[in-house]
Design a protein around this motif. Structure first.
Motif, mmCIF file in Angstrom:
data_model
loop_
_atom_site.group_PDB
_atom_site.id
_atom_site.type_symbol
_atom_site.label_atom_id
_atom_site.label_comp_id
_atom_site.label_asym_id
_atom_site.label_seq_id
_atom_site.Cartn_x
_atom_site.Cartn_y
_atom_site.Cartn_z
ATOM 1 N N GLU A 107 0.817 -1.211 0.000
ATOM 2 C CA GLU A 107 0.000 0.000 0.000
ATOM 3 C C GLU A 107 0.854 1.265 0.000
ATOM 4 N N TYR A 108 1.955 1.207 0.759
ATOM 5 C CA TYR A 108 2.821 2.384 0.875
ATOM 6 C C TYR A 108 4.184 2.129 0.223
ATOM 7 N N SER A 109 4.161 1.388 -0.860
ATOM 8 C CA SER A 109 5.427 0.966 -1.482
ATOM 9 C C SER A 109 6.275 2.147 -1.938
ATOM 10 N N LEU A 110 5.641 3.191 -2.476
ATOM 11 C CA LEU A 110 6.421 4.336 -2.924
ATOM 12 C C LEU A 110 7.149 5.012 -1.775
ATOM 13 N N VAL A 111 6.524 5.015 -0.600
ATOM 14 C CA VAL A 111 7.181 5.571 0.578
ATOM 15 C C VAL A 111 8.398 4.708 0.943
ATOM 16 N N PHE A 112 8.216 3.402 0.919
ATOM 17 C CA PHE A 112 9.332 2.504 1.218
ATOM 18 C C PHE A 112 10.445 2.627 0.180
ATOM 19 N N PHE A 113 10.053 2.747 -1.093
ATOM 20 C CA PHE A 113 11.063 2.906 -2.136
ATOM 21 C C PHE A 113 11.864 4.191 -1.916
ATOM 22 N N GLY A 114 11.159 5.241 -1.514
ATOM 23 C CA GLY A 114 11.847 6.491 -1.216
ATOM 24 C C GLY A 114 12.822 6.332 -0.065
ATOM 25 N N LEU A 115 12.424 5.575 0.966
ATOM 26 C CA LEU A 115 13.323 5.312 2.094
ATOM 27 C C LEU A 115 14.535 4.506 1.639
ATOM 28 N N PHE A 116 14.313 3.529 0.759
ATOM 29 C CA PHE A 116 15.428 2.729 0.252
ATOM 30 C C PHE A 116 16.420 3.611 -0.512
ATOM 31 N N LEU A 117 15.877 4.527 -1.317
ATOM 32 C CA LEU A 117 16.750 5.438 -2.064
ATOM 33 C C LEU A 117 17.540 6.327 -1.111
ATOM 34 N N LEU A 118 16.894 6.775 -0.042
ATOM 35 C CA LEU A 118 17.566 7.635 0.935
ATOM 36 C C LEU A 118 18.639 6.859 1.688
ATOM 37 N N ILE A 119 18.298 5.648 2.118
ATOM 38 C CA ILE A 119 19.248 4.841 2.892
ATOM 39 C C ILE A 119 20.429 4.421 2.021
ATOM 40 N N GLY A 120 20.127 3.871 0.841
ATOM 41 C CA GLY A 120 21.192 3.360 -0.017
ATOM 42 C C GLY A 120 22.018 4.430 -0.686
ATOM 43 N N GLY A 121 21.384 5.568 -1.017
ATOM 44 C CA GLY A 121 22.091 6.587 -1.770
ATOM 45 C C GLY A 121 22.729 7.675 -0.936
ATOM 46 N N VAL A 122 22.194 7.920 0.275
ATOM 47 C CA VAL A 122 22.693 9.022 1.088
ATOM 48 C C VAL A 122 23.292 8.532 2.400
ATOM 49 N N LEU A 123 22.476 7.851 3.186
ATOM 50 C CA LEU A 123 22.935 7.428 4.513
ATOM 51 C C LEU A 123 23.959 6.303 4.438
ATOM 52 N N MET A 124 23.867 5.489 3.412
ATOM 53 C CA MET A 124 24.775 4.349 3.275
ATOM 54 C C MET A 124 25.344 4.373 1.867
ATOM 55 N N SER A 125 26.294 5.259 1.623
ATOM 56 C CA SER A 125 26.838 5.435 0.286
ATOM 57 C C SER A 125 27.343 4.108 -0.276
ATOM 58 N N GLY A 126 26.822 3.745 -1.437
ATOM 59 C CA GLY A 126 27.198 2.463 -2.025
ATOM 60 C C GLY A 126 26.242 1.351 -1.674
ATOM 61 N N GLY A 127 25.176 1.664 -0.929
ATOM 62 C CA GLY A 127 24.187 0.658 -0.573
ATOM 63 C C GLY A 127 24.716 -0.410 0.376
ATOM 64 N N LEU A 128 23.948 -1.490 0.505
ATOM 65 C CA LEU A 128 24.338 -2.577 1.404
ATOM 66 C C LEU A 128 25.634 -3.235 0.938
ATOM 67 N N ALA A 129 25.828 -3.348 -0.372
ATOM 68 C CA ALA A 129 27.066 -3.937 -0.889
ATOM 69 C C ALA A 129 28.256 -3.052 -0.545
ATOM 70 N N GLY A 130 28.074 -1.730 -0.642
ATOM 71 C CA GLY A 130 29.152 -0.811 -0.284
ATOM 72 C C GLY A 130 29.501 -0.903 1.189
ATOM 73 N N ALA A 131 28.473 -1.017 2.041
ATOM 74 C CA ALA A 131 28.722 -1.174 3.477
ATOM 75 C C ALA A 131 29.464 -2.479 3.756
ATOM 76 N N ALA A 132 29.101 -3.534 3.023
ATOM 77 C CA ALA A 132 29.781 -4.814 3.199
ATOM 78 C C ALA A 132 31.246 -4.727 2.781
ATOM 79 N N ARG A 133 31.523 -3.997 1.688
ATOM 80 C CA ARG A 133 32.921 -3.836 1.247
ATOM 81 C C ARG A 133 33.748 -3.094 2.290
ATOM 82 N N LYS A 134 33.166 -2.067 2.899
ATOM 83 C CA LYS A 134 33.882 -1.314 3.934
ATOM 84 C C LYS A 134 34.158 -2.194 5.151
ATOM 85 N N LEU A 135 33.182 -3.022 5.512
ATOM 86 C CA LEU A 135 33.377 -3.923 6.647
ATOM 87 C C LEU A 135 34.475 -4.935 6.337
ATOM 88 N N VAL A 136 34.470 -5.476 5.139
ATOM 89 C CA VAL A 136 35.503 -6.434 4.730
ATOM 90 C C VAL A 136 36.877 -5.789 4.770
#
Length: 604
Positions: free
Chosen positions: A284-313
Motif C-alpha cells: 500500500e505504501y510501497s512508494l514511501v518505502f522505495f523512497g526510504l530505500f533510495l535515501l538509505i542506499g544513496g545518502v545514509l549508506m553510500s554504495g548501498g548494502l554492498a558498499g557497506a559490506a565492502r567497507k566492513l571487509v
C-alpha cells in the motif's frame, strides 16, 4: 582473526557459486511452493536490477528503461508461445534480442542528444508501454492481458513447475556469471572510467558514444531474459507488471543493494520482493518505502548494502593483516618508444570575445622535451586541449608525423598515439592502482565483450598483457607496492605519478604533461624529473606544460613561451632564461628595475 584470514583465502567467486548450489538444492531440501515462487520472483527482479546496475552503476547512464525491455521480453516470449513455439531456450534468445533492439533504438537518440536526454527518453519509454501494447492489441491482448499461454518446453520436454524453477535459477546463475566477468574485465574498468569523466575516457582512446551505448544496450539483455521467465511463470502477461511503479521499485532495489555491485542486485531485489509479498502495508505504501530505500542506499549508506559490506571487509582485512593480490616487482626497464613529430602552426582559438590563442605555433620532435611555459591565462592548456581534440581550432593546422589531426575525434587522436595527464588528476573511484594504469591500454589492444564473458583465449592473452604492461609502468614510477590499493586514496603526488604511468602504458608517440609537478614535494619532483628523462631517452616526444621554471630549465631541450595567446619567444633553456621579454612577462623581473642607478655607488 584466523577464521577471517581463512575465509579470505577462499576465492571470491566461491561464495556466489555456493549460493547458486543452495538455490538449486532448495526443492530437494523440502522447500514448498511459496518459498520457491518467492525465489523465482526475486531472481526475475534481480535480473532487471542487474541491468540497471550495469548501465547506471557502472557506466553512469541515468536511465530507468529496463521495465520497457522487461515488457518487450515478456510479450515476445508470450506471442511466440501462443504461436506454437514453446521452447524456453528460444524464448530466452528472442526476448534477449528484443530487449537489446529496444535498448539500441532508444539509446542512440538519447545518448546522441547528451545531458539528461537518455533519462528522459527512458522515462517516456516506460510511459509508452501501455500505448504500444494497446496498438498491438491483436497480438498482446491489450488492457485485458495475454492469457492461455502454453506451458514452456525445453527440447520437446514439457517443464513442470519444479523443472521451471531450476531453469529460472540456472538462467540467473549464468547471467550473473556473465555480468561478473564483464565487470571484472577491462570493459568494466572502461565503464567506470567513463562514469568518472568522459574527458578521461576519450583521452585513453575510448569512444564515448559507443561505450555509453554498449553499457546501456547490454544492460537491457537481462531485463529481456527476466521478461521471458515471467511470461512462462504464470502463463499470463498484463500491463500491471510493467508500470512506472515497477520501474521505481527496480531503481530502489539497485540503490539499496548497491548500484556499483554485481551481487548487490540480488540483495536489493530480495528486500523489495520480500516486502511486497509479505506485507500488505508495504504494498500500500510501497512508494514511501522505495523512497526510504533510495535515501538509505544513496545518502545514509553510500554504495548501498554492498558498499557497506565492502567497507566492513576492508576493515576486517586491515585488522587481520590480510593483503589482496600480489605486488611482485616488475623490471623497471623502459623499452624503445617510437615518438612522432607534432607540429602546431598558426593556431587560433577564441571563446566568445576572449582570444585564447592567436597564431600559436610549436614543433615537438621525438627524443626531446619541448616545454610550453607562460603566465596563467596565456593559453597553454587550451593549446593542449586543441592537440587532443577537446576543442576545435578556429584556424591553423595541427599535424602528427605530417598527418592532419586537428579535425579528428578525441579518442581517434589518442589511438594515433597522443597521451596526456591533467592539471587535476582524474582517477576513477573504486578501482585499484593497477587497474587505473591498465585502463590506458583499452584502445591499444582491443578485446570483445563476448571474449570477456567467455574468458576466451584471446581475452586472457590481452588481459595478461594489460597486467604485465601495468606492472612495468608502476615499477617505473615506483608504485608497485601500491598496485592493489584503491587509487583515489593515494596522496596527490602519487596520483600524478599514477597518471604518468597510465599515459605511458599505451606507448604513445607524444606525451603531454600538464603541470605534472604541481603539488609535489622536492623528492617527488626529482623522481618525476628522472622519469621524464627516461621517457625522452626512450624516444618519446614529450611536451611539458609547467610553472616550475627550475624544473623546465633542467629538463627541456626546447622552450616555447606563450603570452596572451601568442608565442613570445622560443629557444634553448639558456636562450629563454636570458631573454629580457621572458623575464619581464613570465618571471615578473624587469632588468631595468634591477639595474643600479647611476651615482648610487658613490652615495649620491
Amino acid at each position: 582473526m584466523k577464521a577471517w584470514t581463512a575465509l579470505r583465502a577462499v576465492p571470491s567467486w566461491a561464495y556466489p557459486a555456493l549460493l547458486g548450489v543452495l538455490l538449486l538444492a532448495l526443492p530437494f531440501l523440502g522447500a514448498g511452493y511459496g518459498l520457491t515462487r518467492q525465489v523465482e520472483l526475486t531472481l526475475i527482479m534481480a535480473l532487471i536490477v542487474s541491468g540497471l546496475n550495469l548501465s547506471l552503476g557502472y557506466a553512469g547512464q541515468l536511465a530507468i528503461g529496463q521495465v520497457a525491455m522487461y515488457a518487450a521480453g515478456a510479450y515476445t516470449a508470450a506471442i511466440l508461445s501462443k504461436a506454437g513455439t514453446t521452447d524456453l531456450l528460444v524464448h530466452l534468445v528472442a526476448a534477449g534480442l528484443a530487449a537489446l533492439v529496444v535498448g539500441i533504438l532508444t539509446g542512440i537518440p538519447g545518448l546522441r542528444l547528451g545531458s539528461w536526454s537518455l533519462a528522459m527518453t527512458s522515462f517516456f519509454l516506460v510511459l509508452l508501454v501501455p500505448d504500444v501494447v494497446t496498438i498491438l492489441e491483436e497480438h498482446t491482448g491489450g488492457a485485458h492481458g495475454l492469457s492461455g499461454i502454453p506451458a514452456a518446453t525445453l527440447f520437446g520436454y514439457q517443464l513442470a513447475p519444479e523443472d521451471f524453477y531450476f531453469c529460472v535459477v540456472a538462467v540467473a546463475i549464468l547471467w550473473f556469471a556473465a555480468f561478473r566477468n564483464i565487470v571484472a574485465s577491462r570493459h568494466g574498468i572502461a565503464f567506470q572510467v567513463l562514469k568518472q569523466s568522459p574527458v578521461l575516457a576519450s583521452s585513453v582512446g575510448m569512444s564515448i558514444f559507443r561505450t555509453k551505448l554498449a553499457g546501456y544496450a547490454i544492460g537491457a539483455i537481462p531485463a529481456g531474459l527476466a521478461g521471458a521467465l515471467f511470461a512462462n511463470l504464470d502463463l499470463f502477461v498484463s500491463l500491471d507488471a510493467f508500470t512506472f511503479h515497477v520501474a521505481t521499485g527496480a531503481l530502489a532495489a539497485s540503490i539499496l543493494g548497491g548500484s556499483v555491485s554485481v551481487y548487490g542486485a540480488l540483495i536489493g531485489a530480495g528486500v523489495v520482493e520480500y516486502g511486497t509479498s509479505q506485507s500488505t502495508s508495504f504494498q500500500e505504501y510501497s512508494l514511501v518505502f522505495f523512497g526510504l530505500f533510495l535515501l538509505i542506499g544513496g545518502v545514509l549508506m553510500s554504495g548501498g548494502l554492498a558498499g557497506a559490506a565492502r567497507k566492513l571487509v576492508a576493515r576486517l582485512d586491515r585488522a587481520a593483516g590480510v593483503t589482496r593480490g600480489d605486488a611482485a616487482e616488475a623490471p623497471t626497464r623502459l623499452g624503445r618508444i617510437a615518438g612522432g613529430t607534432l607540429e602546431v602552426t598558426g593556431v587560433t582559438k577564441a571563446f566568445g570575445g576572449n582570444q585564447a590563442l592567436a597564431g600559436a605555433a610549436l614543433r615537438a620532435e621525438p627524443g626531446r622535451v619541448t616545454a610550453l611555459i607562460g603566465p596563467n591565462g596565456s593559453g597553454k592548456t587550451t593549446l593542449l586541449n586543441l592537440v587532443c581534440g577537446y576543442y576545435r581550432r578556429d584556424a591553423g593546422t595541427i599535424t602528427l608525423d605530417g598527418k592532419e589531426i586537428g579535425t579528428a575525434a578525441t579518442h581517434r587522436i589518442a589511438r594515433l598515439g597522443v597521451a596526456r595527464t591533467f592539471q587535476t588528476p582524474l582517477i576513477p573511484p573504486g578501482i585499484t592502482v593497477r587497474d587505473v594504469v591498465a585502463s590506458g591500454r583499452y584502445a591499444a589492444d582491443p578485446a570483445s565483450f563476448g571474449g570477456a564473458i567467455l574468458r576466451s583465449r584471446r581475452f586472457r592473452r590481452v588481459q595478461r598483457r594489460d597486467r604485465d604492461r601495468a606492472a612495468e609502468a608502476l615499477a617505473l614510477v615506483g608504485l608497485t607496492h601500491l598496485a592493489d590499493t584503491e587509487a583515489v586514496t593515494l596522496p596527490l603526488g602519487m596520483r600524478r605519478l599514477l597518471e604518468v604511468a597510465r599515459a605511458l602504458v599505451a606507448e604513445p608517440k607524444v606525451l603531454l604533461l600538464d603541470e605534472v609537478a604541481s603539488g609535489l614535494d622536492e623528492a617527488e619532483v626529482e623522481t618525476l624529473a628522472a622519469l621524464i628523462r627516461r621517457i625522452r631517452d626512450a624516444g618519446c616526444t614529450v611536451i611539458l606544460v609547467e610553472h616550475n621554471f627550475g624544473l623546465v630549465l633542467s629538463l627541456a631541450d626546447e622552450i616555447v613561451v606563450l603570452a596572451r595567446g601568442s608565442v613570445l619567444a622560443s629557444g634553448t633553456p639558456a636562450e629563454i632564461e636570458a631573454d629580457p621579454r621572458v623575464r619581464d612577462e613570465y618571471l615578473g623581473v624587469n632588468d631595468e628595475d634591477d639595474a643600479v642607478p647611476a651615482g648610487k655607488e658613490e652615495g649620491v
